[in-house]
Write an enzyme that holds these catalytic residues in place. Structure first.
Site, PDB file in Angstrom:
ATOM      1  N   GLU A 256       3.054   1.451   7.615  1.00  0.00           N
ATOM      2  CA  GLU A 256       2.354   2.192   6.890  1.00  0.00           C
ATOM      3  C   GLU A 256       0.794   2.062   7.071  1.00  0.00           C
ATOM      4  OE1 GLU A 256       1.898   1.466   2.487  1.00  0.00           O
ATOM      5  OE2 GLU A 256       3.258   2.994   2.258  1.00  0.00           O
TER       6      GLU A 256
ATOM      7  N   GLU B 159      -7.231  -3.216  -1.848  1.00  0.00           N
ATOM      8  CA  GLU B 159      -6.452  -2.759  -0.759  1.00  0.00           C
ATOM      9  C   GLU B 159      -7.041  -1.815   0.283  1.00  0.00           C
ATOM     10  OE1 GLU B 159      -5.722  -2.762  -4.169  1.00  0.00           O
ATOM     11  OE2 GLU B 159      -3.674  -3.969  -4.384  1.00  0.00           O
TER      12      GLU B 159
ATOM     13  N   ARG C 230      -5.226  -2.950 -10.543  1.00  0.00           N
ATOM     14  CA  ARG C 230      -6.403  -3.685 -11.002  1.00  0.00           C
ATOM     15  C   ARG C 230      -7.356  -3.010 -11.385  1.00  0.00           C
ATOM     16  NH1 ARG C 230      -5.555  -6.833  -6.354  1.00  0.00           N
ATOM     17  NH2 ARG C 230      -4.837  -9.042  -6.719  1.00  0.00           N
TER      18      ARG C 230
ATOM     19  N   HIS D  98       5.102  -4.450 -15.659  1.00  0.00           N
ATOM     20  CA  HIS D  98       4.456  -5.496 -14.726  1.00  0.00           C
ATOM     21  C   HIS D  98       4.169  -6.799 -15.450  1.00  0.00           C
ATOM     22  CE1 HIS D  98       2.129  -6.935 -11.215  1.00  0.00           C
ATOM     23  NE2 HIS D  98       2.988  -6.087 -10.778  1.00  0.00           N
TER      24      HIS D  98
ATOM     25  N   ASP E 187      -1.065  -3.270   2.602  1.00  0.00           N
ATOM     26  CA  ASP E 187      -2.584  -3.250   2.265  1.00  0.00           C
ATOM     27  C   ASP E 187      -2.762  -4.373   1.383  1.00  0.00           C
ATOM     28  OD1 ASP E 187      -1.544  -2.395   0.103  1.00  0.00           O
ATOM     29  OD2 ASP E 187      -2.117  -0.261  -0.039  1.00  0.00           O
TER      30      ASP E 187
ATOM     31  N   HIS F  80       0.018  -0.970 -13.059  1.00  0.00           N
ATOM     32  CA  HIS F  80      -0.447  -2.296 -12.620  1.00  0.00           C
ATOM     33  C   HIS F  80      -1.616  -2.290 -12.013  1.00  0.00           C
ATOM     34  CE1 HIS F  80       0.994  -0.875  -8.914  1.00  0.00           C
ATOM     35  NE2 HIS F  80       0.708  -1.967  -8.446  1.00  0.00           N
TER      36      HIS F  80
HETATM   37  N1  UDP Z   1       9.586  -0.958  -8.617  1.00  0.00           N
HETATM   38  C1  UDP Z   1      10.621  -1.564  -9.042  1.00  0.00           C
HETATM   39  N2  UDP Z   1      10.817  -1.954 -10.467  1.00  0.00           N
HETATM   40  C2  UDP Z   1       9.883  -1.829 -11.387  1.00  0.00           C
HETATM   41  C3  UDP Z   1       8.767  -1.085 -11.015  1.00  0.00           C
HETATM   42  C4  UDP Z   1       8.770  -0.316  -9.491  1.00  0.00           C
HETATM   43  O1  UDP Z   1      11.536  -1.945  -8.093  1.00  0.00           O
HETATM   44  O2  UDP Z   1      10.118  -2.205 -12.451  1.00  0.00           O
HETATM   45  C5  UDP Z   1       9.411  -0.557  -7.258  1.00  0.00           C
HETATM   46  C6  UDP Z   1       9.407   1.017  -7.012  1.00  0.00           C
HETATM   47  O3  UDP Z   1      10.647   1.787  -6.802  1.00  0.00           O
HETATM   48  C7  UDP Z   1       8.124   1.008  -5.753  1.00  0.00           C
HETATM   49  C8  UDP Z   1       7.625  -0.404  -5.744  1.00  0.00           C
HETATM   50  O4  UDP Z   1       8.327  -1.088  -6.869  1.00  0.00           O
HETATM   51  O5  UDP Z   1       9.127   1.137  -4.652  1.00  0.00           O
HETATM   52  C9  UDP Z   1       6.134  -0.385  -6.346  1.00  0.00           C
HETATM   53  O6  UDP Z   1       5.492  -1.275  -6.343  1.00  0.00           O
HETATM   54  P1  UDP Z   1       4.088  -1.307  -7.128  1.00  0.00           P
HETATM   55  O7  UDP Z   1       3.989  -0.062  -8.228  1.00  0.00           O
HETATM   56  O8  UDP Z   1       4.054  -2.683  -7.896  1.00  0.00           O
HETATM   57  O9  UDP Z   1       2.966  -1.201  -5.910  1.00  0.00           O
HETATM   58  P2  UDP Z   1       2.360  -0.174  -5.118  1.00  0.00           P
HETATM   59  O10 UDP Z   1       3.465   0.860  -4.654  1.00  0.00           O
HETATM   60  O11 UDP Z   1       1.541   0.462  -6.154  1.00  0.00           O
HETATM   61  O12 UDP Z   1       1.746  -0.919  -4.097  1.00  0.00           O
END
Ligand code: UDP
Length: 381
Positions: free
Chosen positions: A126, A140, A222, A252, A104, A220
């Site tokens: 997804e 998103e 927004r 982040h 997204d 993280h």
């Molecule tokens: N993740 C990572 N390192 C970190 C924090 C998260 O590798 O320090 C991984 C986590 O395992 C997950 C993904 O990043 O698979 C999630 O990313 P994020 O939270 O940025 O985005 P969202 O999933 O909310 O789109």
């Protein structure tokens, strides 16, 4: 003798720009390569430069095209315009037979749109996540809704996601595959078991907090910047007031997170505010914790595979399967609510056990193989 030259294999272009896209697409890249019969081209937009590169390095993927479009502080308008133009040029140069986007992000949305403008079929990995609120998560929710009418293949992680697509009259080409993040998690866990050095930089933190209950925090989104982030910082401070608890907090790099944490939380002996972890280190941290406190989407999906309760710092989630399965709970960003939910899980063994069932409603680790087979079949036609 061009009459007898073998036809070149169909070309599939995978596009990704952020850490979660890289995590969720690297198993698909590997599965497509293993399936054979296709030319697999990867393009990164590098919407998130550093975090994306970490994942690619671990997965052994060297992108064929790197647009390197990250610009500090760029507006969504400018990012979207640059992505659309850049990705269109990549498609004109490589002339793929199919484009694959994930999730997204602005990268996924513009990748689908640039393909549509060239009448190239699009597969969406997804597909079908919906919160029903265009401002949560923002932007998103609208990004993924834009991909739906363009794609002809929709890889829905769950039945709930397929039902959401059906509500928008998207029924053709929908396949329930599971979420590829589980494939990524299981693959990475096996790699760490074989090569512990891959996650060894967490040794000092593991030693420092060896006698503590551990809460893993990530934030993280927004929509949590501002008041929400201040509430999260206050909650972490109150959790860390307990001597028996430690917080591991990979931060982040977005400045909206660090500035608030500096101002409200400050330095605390039992809070390890550390740089974002690469994927193997993050999976190790998830394995070490008693519970995860997060606003991330991916962490909601991963934690149940390791039997970890997830408290979700959001008002809504497009991943209701975790709530329904009892592995996740929405707690918003009010510090009183967060602290009380965290303390319940830390102090009430039965409450913790109810959420810690290692059953994962999001997938079984074989989503990428299913996706590769479907794409292979479709491209062979
Ligand atoms: N993740 C990572 N390192 C970190 C924090 C998260 O590798 O320090 C991984 C986590 O395992 C997950 C993904 O990043 O698979 C999630 O990313 P994020 O939270 O940025 O985005 P969202 O999933 O909310 O789109």
């Amino acid at each position: 003798m061009t009459d007898h030259a073998p036809p070149s294999p169909p070309k599939v272009l995978l596009i990704f720009g952020t850490r979660p896209e890289a995590i969720k697409l690297f198993p698909v890249v590997r599965a497509l390569q293993a399936a054979g019969g296709m030319q697999v081209v990867t393009c990164v937009t590098a919407q998130h430069r550093g975090l994306l590169d970490q994942v690619l390095a671990i997965a052994g993927i060297v992108p064929d095209v790197d647009l390197d479009l990250m610009e500090p502080g760029q507006t969504l308008d400018r990012l979207t315009a640059r992505l659309l133009t850049g990705l269109g040029e990549v498609m004109d140069a490589h002339r793929p037979d199919r484009v694959i986007v994930q999730g997204d992000t602005a990268t996924a949305m513009t990748g689908a749109l640039a393909a549509y403008y060239r009448k190239i079929p699009v597969a969406h990995v997804e597909a079908g996540l919906r919160s029903g609120d265009i401002y949560h998560p923002w932007p998103e929710e609208v990004n993924r809704r834009i991909v739906a009418p363009i794609a002809d293949l929709h890889f829905a992680p769950t039945d709930t996601a397929a039902t959401a697509l059906a509500r928008e009259n998207v029924t053709a080409g929908v396949h329930v595959t599971g979420n590829t993040v589980i494939d990524a998690l299981l693959w990475t866990r096996e790699r760490i078991a074989a090569v512990p050095a891959l996650a060894a930089e967490l040794d000092p933190v593991a030693k420092r907090f060896a006698d503590k209950r551990i809460v893993l925090v990530t934030t993280h989104r927004r929509e949590n910047f501002g008041d929400g982030m201040a509430g999260i910082a206050r909650a972490i401070g109150r959790i860390a007031d307990r001597d028996d608890v430690a917080v591991i907090f990979p931060m982040h790099p977005n400045p909206n997170v660090g500035a608030v944490m500096d101002a409200i939380l400050g330095e605390r002996a039992n809070v390890a505010r550390i740089a974002p972890l690469d994927y193997p280190h993050f999976i190790r941290a998830l394995g070490m914790c008693d519970l995860a406190l997060t606003d991330s989407g991916g962490v909601q999906e991963e934690a149940p595979s390791l039997g970890k309760p997830v408290l979700v710092m959001r008002e809504t989630t497009e991943r209701p399967e975790g709530i329904a399965a009892g592995t996740a709970r929405l707690v918003g960003t009010d510090p009183d609510r967060i602290v009380s939910e965290v303390f319940t899980l830390l102090d009430d063994n039965a409450a913790h056990a109810r959420m810690a069932r290692a059953h994962n409603p999001f997938g079984d680790g074989r989503a990428s193989a299913r996706i590769a087979r479907i794409i292979n079949d479709r491209m062979a036609r």
